[in-house]
Design a protein around this motif. Sequence first.
Motif, short mmCIF file in Angstrom:
data_model
loop_
_atom_site.label_atom_id
_atom_site.label_comp_id
_atom_site.label_asym_id
_atom_site.label_seq_id
_atom_site.Cartn_x
_atom_site.Cartn_y
_atom_site.Cartn_z
N UNK A 252 0.82 -1.22 0.00
CA UNK A 252 0.00 0.00 0.00
C UNK A 252 0.85 1.27 0.00
N UNK A 253 1.97 1.23 0.71
CA UNK A 253 2.88 2.38 0.72
C UNK A 253 3.46 2.61 -0.67
N UNK A 254 3.81 1.53 -1.35
CA UNK A 254 4.33 1.62 -2.71
C UNK A 254 3.28 2.22 -3.65
N UNK A 255 2.06 1.74 -3.56
CA UNK A 255 0.97 2.22 -4.42
C UNK A 255 0.62 3.68 -4.12
N UNK A 256 0.96 4.13 -2.91
CA UNK A 256 0.67 5.51 -2.50
C UNK A 256 1.88 6.42 -2.70
N UNK A 257 2.93 5.86 -3.32
CA UNK A 257 4.16 6.63 -3.59
C UNK A 257 4.82 7.16 -2.31
N UNK A 258 4.77 6.34 -1.26
CA UNK A 258 5.42 6.71 -0.01
C UNK A 258 6.84 6.14 0.04
N UNK A 259 7.71 6.84 0.71
CA UNK A 259 9.07 6.33 0.90
C UNK A 259 9.04 5.15 1.86
N UNK A 260 9.76 4.09 1.52
CA UNK A 260 9.79 2.88 2.33
C UNK A 260 11.22 2.59 2.75
#
Length: 285
Positions: A252-260
């Motif tokens: 979900x973080x990836x799909x939301x363009x969040x830094x991981x």
Amino acid sequence: MTKKIRSDLFFLKQYGFNDSLLQTIFQLSLDPIKSIFNNENELIMEIESMFTEKDRELARDYQKYKSFKFELFNTETFFKDSSSKIYFKYDQNDLTAVIPEKIMPLFMYSKGDVAQLSLDKKRVAIVGTRKPSEKSIELTKKITQEYVHNNYIIVSGLAEGIDTVSHETTLSLGGKTIAVLPTNFNEIYPKTNQDLANFISEEGLLLTAIGPKENTYKSSFLDRNKYVANISNLVIIIETNLKSGTMNTIRNAFESNKKILFVDQGDEAINNKIFEFGGEMLNDK
């Protein structure tokens, strides 16, 4: 009028009517009560097609609905708590500013300091397994402390393990934390975190998509992960497996363009999977 419509939609949702039906009624600018209980839906194909068998059964007895609404309004503690707030999907507020419309449920609910959702606040999700190693527990404390000292709000899901450690560490340092729940405020899960949830509601913020009369399903835990990822500026992974709720949060973080960011998992397959989602490995020394 809009305020009354929102109120009607809220109580109808708690009574059991489905989101798609209620959203369609709102988008068509219809009166929710008349559309559902006065058979006006028969004149509007968009509404008629949205009724499930459960909706049709609920719509047969308006007096029963009125009694339900009266009892809920007069007995639910949520309405008596000045720190409680209801967020509506189609309003403009701090929550709808960070959760996209396609993800945002019709309503979300909070208890505590809603200033923690402000766009000018920095939020980091610190998440991981429910059964962490001692090394992971210590790393969680260390990383949480670092971000609290840098004025980040710590976001997690109130689950056992890493989530609990990140919340508790934040509070022990006098920091702010947001717990996103997969349940309503009356049914804290796990039950062992009831006291922690109470403390967070006083010193931070509790957030959920589950209303006071709504049930929690398996999908509620997956939805919780979406909200954790979307309200955070970045997501830090402490410990996870290939198939887990934490990996779902990463997706979900990836799909939301969040830094991981993630700690070396000591497993090439897990590391590579997180790399596929754009993760960057932390130095955990």
